[in-house]
Design a protein around this motif. Sequence first.
Motif, PDB file in Angstrom:
ATOM      1  N   TYR A 138       0.856  -1.146   0.068  1.00  0.00           N
ATOM      2  CA  TYR A 138       0.001  -0.019  -0.030  1.00  0.00           C
ATOM      3  C   TYR A 138       0.967   1.423   0.006  1.00  0.00           C
ATOM      4  N   GLU A 139       0.622   2.337  -0.920  1.00  0.00           N
ATOM      5  CA  GLU A 139       1.271   3.379  -1.185  1.00  0.00           C
ATOM      6  C   GLU A 139       2.872   3.163  -1.319  1.00  0.00           C
ATOM      7  N   GLY A 140       3.068   2.234  -1.836  1.00  0.00           N
ATOM      8  CA  GLY A 140       4.490   1.923  -2.148  1.00  0.00           C
ATOM      9  C   GLY A 140       5.356   1.257  -0.930  1.00  0.00           C
ATOM     10  N   TRP A 141       4.688   1.128   0.150  1.00  0.00           N
ATOM     11  CA  TRP A 141       5.322   0.427   1.175  1.00  0.00           C
ATOM     12  C   TRP A 141       5.319  -1.482   1.137  1.00  0.00           C
ATOM     13  N   GLY A 142       6.066  -1.709   0.265  1.00  0.00           N
ATOM     14  CA  GLY A 142       6.178  -3.077  -0.280  1.00  0.00           C
ATOM     15  C   GLY A 142       7.042  -3.818   0.327  1.00  0.00           C
ATOM     16  N   GLY A 143       8.129  -3.496   1.092  1.00  0.00           N
ATOM     17  CA  GLY A 143       9.154  -3.917   1.525  1.00  0.00           C
ATOM     18  C   GLY A 143      10.165  -4.675   0.481  1.00  0.00           C
ATOM     19  N   THR A 144      11.577  -4.654   0.955  1.00  0.00           N
ATOM     20  CA  THR A 144      12.404  -5.083  -0.021  1.00  0.00           C
ATOM     21  C   THR A 144      12.169  -6.482  -0.902  1.00  0.00           C
ATOM     22  N   GLY A 145      12.036  -6.451  -2.306  1.00  0.00           N
ATOM     23  CA  GLY A 145      12.002  -7.540  -2.805  1.00  0.00           C
ATOM     24  C   GLY A 145      10.462  -8.059  -2.935  1.00  0.00           C
ATOM     25  N   ASN A 146       9.410  -7.565  -2.386  1.00  0.00           N
ATOM     26  CA  ASN A 146       8.373  -8.198  -2.120  1.00  0.00           C
ATOM     27  C   ASN A 146       7.429  -7.506  -3.327  1.00  0.00           C
ATOM     28  N   PHE A 147       7.087  -6.053  -3.465  1.00  0.00           N
ATOM     29  CA  PHE A 147       6.264  -5.632  -4.302  1.00  0.00           C
ATOM     30  C   PHE A 147       6.815  -4.385  -4.885  1.00  0.00           C
ATOM     31  N   ASP A 148       7.500  -4.193  -6.178  1.00  0.00           N
ATOM     32  CA  ASP A 148       8.021  -3.079  -6.523  1.00  0.00           C
ATOM     33  C   ASP A 148       6.945  -2.250  -7.021  1.00  0.00           C
ATOM     34  N   THR A 149       5.947  -2.629  -6.968  1.00  0.00           N
ATOM     35  CA  THR A 149       4.574  -1.625  -7.324  1.00  0.00           C
ATOM     36  C   THR A 149       3.407  -2.194  -6.317  1.00  0.00           C
ATOM     37  N   PRO A 150       2.302  -1.431  -5.857  1.00  0.00           N
ATOM     38  CA  PRO A 150       1.374  -1.973  -5.268  1.00  0.00           C
ATOM     39  C   PRO A 150       0.678  -2.922  -6.000  1.00  0.00           C
ATOM     40  N   GLN A 151       0.113  -4.014  -5.520  1.00  0.00           N
ATOM     41  CA  GLN A 151      -0.703  -5.040  -6.279  1.00  0.00           C
ATOM     42  C   GLN A 151      -2.264  -5.143  -5.378  1.00  0.00           C
ATOM     43  N   THR A 152      -3.196  -5.068  -6.058  1.00  0.00           N
ATOM     44  CA  THR A 152      -4.617  -5.304  -5.552  1.00  0.00           C
ATOM     45  C   THR A 152      -5.083  -6.798  -5.880  1.00  0.00           C
ATOM     46  N   ILE A 153      -5.380  -7.310  -4.961  1.00  0.00           N
ATOM     47  CA  ILE A 153      -6.003  -8.657  -4.930  1.00  0.00           C
ATOM     48  C   ILE A 153      -7.573  -8.605  -4.420  1.00  0.00           C
ATOM     49  N   LYS A 154      -8.192  -9.505  -5.121  1.00  0.00           N
ATOM     50  CA  LYS A 154      -9.787  -9.346  -4.656  1.00  0.00           C
ATOM     51  C   LYS A 154     -10.067 -10.719  -3.928  1.00  0.00           C
ATOM     52  N   LEU A 155     -10.547 -10.624  -2.974  1.00  0.00           N
ATOM     53  CA  LEU A 155     -10.774 -11.722  -2.096  1.00  0.00           C
ATOM     54  C   LEU A 155     -12.343 -11.924  -1.982  1.00  0.00           C
ATOM     55  N   ARG A 156     -12.805 -13.247  -2.192  1.00  0.00           N
ATOM     56  CA  ARG A 156     -14.080 -13.600  -2.030  1.00  0.00           C
ATOM     57  C   ARG A 156     -14.280 -14.401  -0.634  1.00  0.00           C
TER      58      ARG A 156
END
Length: 314
Positions: free
Chosen positions: A292-310
Motif C-alpha cells: 500500500y502506497e509503495g510500502w512493499g518491503g524490499t523484494g516483495n512488491f516493486d509496485t502496489p498489487q491489488t487482490i480481490k478476496l471472495r
Amino acid sequence: MKKAIFLIFSMTLCFSCSEDDKAIDTVVEEIERGAILRNIDRISPNFLRTDVQSAFTVVLEEQDLEEGGIFDFVRLYLQYKDRTPENGDLSASEIMLKDIPNTDFQTGSNGLPVGTVEVVYQEAIEAFSLDAGAIQAGDQFELRMEIHLTDGRTFSTENGSASIFTDACFFKSPYRYVINVIDTIPADLFTGVYNYEIVGDQTPSPTSGVDNQGIVTITTGPTSNVRRTSLIAEGLEFTIAGEMVYPKIYQSLNLFCRNSAFHALTGPDEQNFGLIDLTDDTVFELDLVLGYEGWGGTGNFDTPQTIKLRFSKQ
C-alpha cells in the motif's frame, strides 16, 4: 519502495519496546530527530450517518527529542471523499480544519504529552458546507495530522516509515485516519467461519504470506461495523460502510517492525471496493492492496498489487 524522508529506522538497530520506553530515542535520521503522534486509543473511528453529534475520537501521545519539550501544536487537515456519487459527486479537496495547542495535552504516565483529538461529524459537515442529507453510508472523510515544533519543523505523512505508520508496531503514528460514514449493522452479521479465495487475474507474491485460498474466522472488532480476520500477519481489519467494504489503512503484512526496509503494509484500493449485500452475509468480496502506497518491503512488491478476496460462509 518508499524511503522515509525524516524518520527512518537504523538498519542495524534491533530492540524490544515496552510501554515505558521512550520510543523516540530509537527513531533516527542522518542529521536530525523527528516527532510522532503515538496512537494510544482509537475510541471512536467513524461517523454515524444519522447522528451529527457522533465523533471521531483518538487519544495520542506526542514524542520528540526533548520528551515533549519542543512540541508546539497539532494541525488537523480534512478531506471529503464522496464514494456514493449517484446524486452528484460532492468530493472536496483537503482543507485546514483547526489547530490543537500543546496546552490541550497533559503529561501522561510516560512523562510525555497526551491529548484527545476529536472531530465531530457536524463540524466536518460544516467545514465543507455539505448537506447532511446528501451524505450516504460509505462516504468518507480523511483526517491528516501535522505536528508543529517550536523550532519551526513540521512532521506528517511524508516523514514516516512503514514501522511508524502501522498500529502493529510500537510507534503507532499513521498521522492519517480514514473516517467512514456508517449505518450501524447487527454485531453478528459477517462473522463466523468463512472460506476465502483470491479471484481475478492477480496472484499474490509467494513472499506475501497470503495463500490463494483458505479458511478464516471473522470476528467483531472493537467498534461498530468493524470486523477482523487473521488473513495477514497483523490480522486484517475492515469496516462495513453502507454496501462497501474498506480495509484499514497501514496494516502490517509481515510484522517486520524492527526493520522498515523489509516491512510491507496493506490498505484499500482507491478505485475498487468490495460490495456487500446487507441482507445476506453468506458471500462478500474485499479488495486489498499489498504494498500500500509503495510500502512493499524490499523484494516483495516493486509496485502496489491489488487482490480481490471472495469470502463464503461455511
